[in-house]
Design a protein around this motif. Structure first.
Motif, mmCIF file in Angstrom:
data_model
loop_
_atom_site.group_PDB
_atom_site.id
_atom_site.type_symbol
_atom_site.label_atom_id
_atom_site.label_comp_id
_atom_site.label_asym_id
_atom_site.label_seq_id
_atom_site.Cartn_x
_atom_site.Cartn_y
_atom_site.Cartn_z
ATOM 1 N N LYS A 1 -35.364 113.813 87.509
ATOM 2 C CA LYS A 1 -34.576 113.754 88.740
ATOM 3 C C LYS A 1 -34.657 112.352 89.334
ATOM 4 C CE LYS A 1 -34.330 116.029 93.221
ATOM 5 N NZ LYS A 1 -34.940 117.091 94.034
ATOM 6 N N ALA A 2 -33.513 111.765 89.595
ATOM 7 C CA ALA A 2 -33.483 110.445 90.217
ATOM 8 C C ALA A 2 -33.850 110.577 91.690
ATOM 9 C CB ALA A 2 -32.098 109.823 90.074
ATOM 10 N N SER A 3 -34.735 109.729 92.150
ATOM 11 C CA SER A 3 -35.087 109.734 93.572
ATOM 12 C C SER A 3 -33.900 109.218 94.372
ATOM 13 C CB SER A 3 -36.292 108.821 93.814
ATOM 14 O OG SER A 3 -35.942 107.470 93.565
ATOM 15 N N PHE A 4 -33.868 109.567 95.642
ATOM 16 C CA PHE A 4 -32.788 109.055 96.480
ATOM 17 C C PHE A 4 -32.830 107.534 96.531
ATOM 18 C CE2 PHE A 4 -30.854 107.592 100.405
ATOM 19 C CZ PHE A 4 -29.586 108.123 100.249
ATOM 20 N N GLN A 5 -34.047 106.978 96.595
ATOM 21 C CA GLN A 5 -34.183 105.521 96.632
ATOM 22 C C GLN A 5 -33.612 104.903 95.361
ATOM 23 O OE1 GLN A 5 -38.199 104.046 96.869
ATOM 24 N NE2 GLN A 5 -37.534 101.943 97.244
ATOM 25 N N CYS B 1 -26.615 102.436 93.254
ATOM 26 C CA CYS B 1 -25.290 102.399 93.875
ATOM 27 C C CYS B 1 -25.052 101.072 94.594
ATOM 28 C CB CYS B 1 -25.112 103.582 94.831
ATOM 29 S SG CYS B 1 -24.847 105.144 93.975
ATOM 30 N N LYS B 2 -26.074 100.591 95.256
ATOM 31 C CA LYS B 2 -25.949 99.289 95.929
ATOM 32 C C LYS B 2 -25.693 98.193 94.892
ATOM 33 C CE LYS B 2 -28.259 96.266 99.175
ATOM 34 N NZ LYS B 2 -29.409 96.023 100.023
ATOM 35 N N TYR B 3 -26.456 98.221 93.804
ATOM 36 C CA TYR B 3 -26.273 97.225 92.738
ATOM 37 C C TYR B 3 -24.865 97.326 92.128
ATOM 38 C CZ TYR B 3 -26.659 94.941 88.230
ATOM 39 O OH TYR B 3 -26.423 94.134 87.147
ATOM 40 N N TYR B 4 -24.413 98.556 91.884
ATOM 41 C CA TYR B 4 -23.099 98.775 91.281
ATOM 42 C C TYR B 4 -21.955 98.604 92.275
ATOM 43 C CZ TYR B 4 -25.641 101.102 87.429
ATOM 44 O OH TYR B 4 -26.479 101.412 86.383
ATOM 45 N N ASN B 5 -22.305 98.439 93.573
ATOM 46 C CA ASN B 5 -21.304 98.381 94.640
ATOM 47 C C ASN B 5 -20.454 99.662 94.617
ATOM 48 O OD1 ASN B 5 -20.108 97.195 96.872
ATOM 49 N ND2 ASN B 5 -18.502 96.248 95.656
ATOM 50 N N TYR B 6 -21.152 100.780 94.532
ATOM 51 C CA TYR B 6 -20.528 102.094 94.420
ATOM 52 C C TYR B 6 -21.078 102.964 95.546
ATOM 53 C CZ TYR B 6 -18.435 105.990 91.862
ATOM 54 O OH TYR B 6 -17.651 107.040 91.475
ATOM 55 N N PRO B 7 -20.234 103.556 96.364
ATOM 56 C CA PRO B 7 -20.725 104.351 97.497
ATOM 57 C C PRO B 7 -21.563 105.560 97.058
ATOM 58 C CG PRO B 7 -18.359 103.937 97.693
ATOM 59 C CD PRO B 7 -18.769 103.498 96.320
ATOM 60 N N VAL B 8 -22.730 105.703 97.640
ATOM 61 C CA VAL B 8 -23.599 106.843 97.337
ATOM 62 C C VAL B 8 -22.851 108.142 97.634
ATOM 63 C CG1 VAL B 8 -25.738 108.038 97.964
ATOM 64 C CG2 VAL B 8 -25.722 105.549 97.815
#
Length: 86
Positions: free
Chosen positions: A49-53, A59-66
């Motif tokens: 499971k990916a942590s929220f962090q 998403c920040k790195y990919y410039n993709y909205p969470v």
């Protein structure tokens, strides 16, 4: 428990898809986003499971909205589960 595993796989597939669309390797992403390659590998495979962090950093790195990522995954997850129940 099975639903959680499926949800993790959907998140992982979407994260991998975004990375591939950017033409980035796991190594490049990890180095630039500050996460371990082991975590990214397991998140993308849905084994862990990916942590929220972690999701936030990617998403920040990919410039993709969470919110877009979560909405897309949730919609797909809901559709899959409703098909099973029908």
């Amino acid at each position: 428990m099975e639903n959680e595993k499926e949800f993790n796989k959907l998140v992982g597939r979407k994260l991998a898809s975004i990375r591939c669309e950017m033409g980035k390797t796991r190594s490049e992403v990890c180095k630039e986003a500050g996460i371990t390659i082991s975590c990214l590998f397991h998140w993308e495979k849905g084994d862990m499971k990916a942590s929220f962090q972690g999701v936030y950093l990617l998403c920040k790195y990919y410039n993709y909205p969470v919110s877009k990522l979560i909405t897309m995954v949730d919609n797909k997850f809901t559709m899959q589960n409703s098909e099973i129940e029908d």
